[in-house]
Enzyme design. Structure first.
Site, PDB file in Angstrom:
ATOM      1  N   GLY A  84       0.751  -1.377   0.078  1.00  0.00           N
ATOM      2  CA  GLY A  84       0.173   0.228  -0.017  1.00  0.00           C
ATOM      3  C   GLY A  84       0.815   1.277  -0.032  1.00  0.00           C
ATOM      4  O   GLY A  84       1.926   1.394   0.314  1.00  0.00           O
ATOM      5  N   TYR A 147      -6.933   7.318  -1.152  1.00  0.00           N
ATOM      6  CA  TYR A 147      -6.470   6.280  -0.247  1.00  0.00           C
ATOM      7  C   TYR A 147      -7.825   5.612   0.431  1.00  0.00           C
ATOM      8  O   TYR A 147      -8.119   4.535   0.346  1.00  0.00           O
ATOM      9  CB  TYR A 147      -5.731   6.615   0.756  1.00  0.00           C
ATOM     10  CG  TYR A 147      -5.142   5.604   1.946  1.00  0.00           C
ATOM     11  CD1 TYR A 147      -4.230   4.842   1.558  1.00  0.00           C
ATOM     12  CD2 TYR A 147      -5.874   5.632   3.113  1.00  0.00           C
ATOM     13  CE1 TYR A 147      -3.651   3.869   2.534  1.00  0.00           C
ATOM     14  CE2 TYR A 147      -5.287   4.660   4.004  1.00  0.00           C
ATOM     15  CZ  TYR A 147      -4.184   3.721   3.606  1.00  0.00           C
ATOM     16  OH  TYR A 147      -3.716   2.905   4.516  1.00  0.00           O
TER      17      TYR A 147
HETATM   18  P1  NAD Z   1       4.958   0.837   4.590  1.00  0.00           P
HETATM   19  O1  NAD Z   1       4.920   2.062   3.621  1.00  0.00           O
HETATM   20  O2  NAD Z   1       5.845   0.770   5.669  1.00  0.00           O
HETATM   21  O3  NAD Z   1       5.085  -0.386   3.595  1.00  0.00           O
HETATM   22  C1  NAD Z   1       4.398  -0.557   2.365  1.00  0.00           C
HETATM   23  C2  NAD Z   1       5.094  -1.691   1.800  1.00  0.00           C
HETATM   24  O4  NAD Z   1       4.357  -1.903   0.463  1.00  0.00           O
HETATM   25  C3  NAD Z   1       6.528  -1.803   1.348  1.00  0.00           C
HETATM   26  O5  NAD Z   1       6.959  -2.844   1.485  1.00  0.00           O
HETATM   27  C4  NAD Z   1       6.333  -1.235   0.066  1.00  0.00           C
HETATM   28  O6  NAD Z   1       7.710  -2.018  -0.713  1.00  0.00           O
HETATM   29  C5  NAD Z   1       5.144  -2.126  -0.449  1.00  0.00           C
HETATM   30  N1  NAD Z   1       4.759  -1.613  -1.707  1.00  0.00           N
HETATM   31  C6  NAD Z   1       4.418  -0.237  -2.125  1.00  0.00           C
HETATM   32  N2  NAD Z   1       4.109   0.130  -3.325  1.00  0.00           N
HETATM   33  C7  NAD Z   1       4.014  -1.436  -3.782  1.00  0.00           C
HETATM   34  C8  NAD Z   1       3.717  -1.871  -5.191  1.00  0.00           C
HETATM   35  N3  NAD Z   1       3.453  -1.245  -6.391  1.00  0.00           N
HETATM   36  N4  NAD Z   1       4.243  -3.122  -5.223  1.00  0.00           N
HETATM   37  C9  NAD Z   1       4.613  -4.011  -4.293  1.00  0.00           C
HETATM   38  N5  NAD Z   1       4.856  -3.553  -3.140  1.00  0.00           N
HETATM   39  C10 NAD Z   1       4.316  -2.191  -2.883  1.00  0.00           C
HETATM   40  O7  NAD Z   1       3.564   0.798   5.324  1.00  0.00           O
HETATM   41  P2  NAD Z   1       2.669  -0.007   6.338  1.00  0.00           P
HETATM   42  O8  NAD Z   1       2.472   1.138   7.283  1.00  0.00           O
HETATM   43  O9  NAD Z   1       3.570  -1.134   6.660  1.00  0.00           O
HETATM   44  O10 NAD Z   1       1.432  -0.541   5.518  1.00  0.00           O
HETATM   45  C11 NAD Z   1       1.145  -1.774   5.101  1.00  0.00           C
HETATM   46  C12 NAD Z   1      -0.347  -1.840   4.827  1.00  0.00           C
HETATM   47  O11 NAD Z   1      -1.092  -1.586   5.941  1.00  0.00           O
HETATM   48  C13 NAD Z   1      -0.583  -0.937   3.842  1.00  0.00           C
HETATM   49  O12 NAD Z   1      -1.756  -1.453   2.858  1.00  0.00           O
HETATM   50  C14 NAD Z   1      -1.199   0.238   4.495  1.00  0.00           C
HETATM   51  O13 NAD Z   1      -2.082   1.188   3.736  1.00  0.00           O
HETATM   52  C15 NAD Z   1      -1.963  -0.427   5.631  1.00  0.00           C
HETATM   53  N6  NAD Z   1      -2.273   0.293   6.604  1.00  0.00           N
HETATM   54  C16 NAD Z   1      -1.504   1.055   7.537  1.00  0.00           C
HETATM   55  C17 NAD Z   1      -1.649   1.605   8.602  1.00  0.00           C
HETATM   56  C18 NAD Z   1      -0.683   2.411   9.274  1.00  0.00           C
HETATM   57  O14 NAD Z   1      -0.877   3.006  10.366  1.00  0.00           O
HETATM   58  N7  NAD Z   1       0.656   2.074   9.116  1.00  0.00           N
HETATM   59  C19 NAD Z   1      -3.018   1.867   8.839  1.00  0.00           C
HETATM   60  C20 NAD Z   1      -3.980   1.323   8.298  1.00  0.00           C
HETATM   61  C21 NAD Z   1      -3.522   0.464   6.984  1.00  0.00           C
END
Ligand code: NAD
Length: 239
Positions: A84, A147
């Site tokens: 994401g 988003y």
């Molecule tokens: P992060 O930015 O640390 O990690 C995101 C990961 O997605 C990375 O490993 C990146 O390499 C990968 N990625 C991005 N674009 C990509 C693509 N086109 N193809 C393949 N991989 C890709 O983010 P995170 O906080 O660990 O988030 C992980 C998931 O959880 C995401 O879907 C995010 O939307 C969701 N989320 C996060 C939170 C939060 O508070 N951190 C809250 C709700 C949802």
């Protein structure tokens, strides 16, 4: 033989915790990533988890990756759509490119990889799909129409695909994390983050492991009666 699990965005943040937790649960894990090769290699060296670079939002790249994983490890039976990105901006500032990038990466990736693995799961009469949504897909968020739409879309996609998989032993669930302490949230300005934490009943940000535990639960062999659900893991901040 241990079941093969693909975790997109599985080398850092929430995805890394999911990859490690699934490995600890006895799965053969492949962690995909889109960014820095050296960091992904360091993750692989530290954990022994195979990593694979491809853009989860690009159908052709997903097709090649699924073929490679299937040939090397066996068919993917557990799929965690975790990749994401955010590209925030009010409607006045949001460009069509910002919209497309977020929809393609967050929601398009779920379609791509489910499309490419679903038949294999049907043949096996077993599959576990977990799509990572968001509290902001449930409640909306200022400056995040792209988003919020993608994550809200994930929740609908999950419910619909669950109905298709049910007769074949395939479960499709979502997790809606609240605010979790990762690079994504560390990018939020400190004063805004303080206000966010003040609204979380448990009084802290989530940890990546809090989300990973939910994935292990939903992907367990014994969890076959749970499908089409969204598990909110948010410190009590229900929307
Ligand atoms: P992060 O930015 O640390 O990690 C995101 C990961 O997605 C990375 O490993 C990146 O390499 C990968 N990625 C991005 N674009 C990509 C693509 N086109 N193809 C393949 N991989 C890709 O983010 P995170 O906080 O660990 O988030 C992980 C998931 O959880 C995401 O879907 C995010 O939307 C969701 N989320 C996060 C939170 C939060 O508070 N951190 C809250 C709700 C949802």
């Amino acid at each position: 033989m241990s079941k093969v699990a693909l975790v997109t965005g599985g080398t850092r943040g929430i995805g890394a915790a999911i990859s490690i937790a699934l490995q600890e649960a006895g799965r053969t894990v492949v962690a995909s990533y889109a960014g820095n090769v050296e960091k992904a290699e360091a993750f692989s060296a530290a954990t022994g988890i195979q990593t694979l670079k491809f853009d989860a939002g690009d159908f052709a790249e997903c097709e090649a990756a699924v073929a490679q994983i299937s040939a090397e490890q066996g068919p993917i039976e557990i799929l965690v759509n975790n990749a994401g990105i955010t590209r925030d901006g009010t409607m006045a500032r949001m460009t069509r490119d910002m919209w497309d990038a977020v929809i393609d990466t967050n929601l398009g990736s779920c379609f791509n990889l489910c499309k490419l693995t679903f038949d294999g799961m049907k043949t096996k009469k077993f599959g576990r799909v977990v799509n990572i949504g968001s509290i902001n897909g449930q409640a909306g968020q200022y400056g995040q129409v792209n988003y919020a739409a993608a994550k809200s879309g994930i929740h609908g996609f999950t419910k619909a695909l669950a109905q298709e998989g049910a007769r074949f032993g395939i479960t499709v669930n979502a997790i809606a994390p609240g605010y979790v302490d990762t690079d994504m949230v560390r990018a939020v300005p400190e004063d805004v983050l303080g206000k966010i934490i003040a609204r979380i009943p448990v009084g802290r940000l989530g940890q990546a492991e809090d989300i990973a535990r939910g994935v292990v639960f939903l992907t367990a062999d014994e969890s076959g009666f749970i499908t089409g659900s969204t598990l909110s893991i948010n410190g009590g901040q229900h929307m």
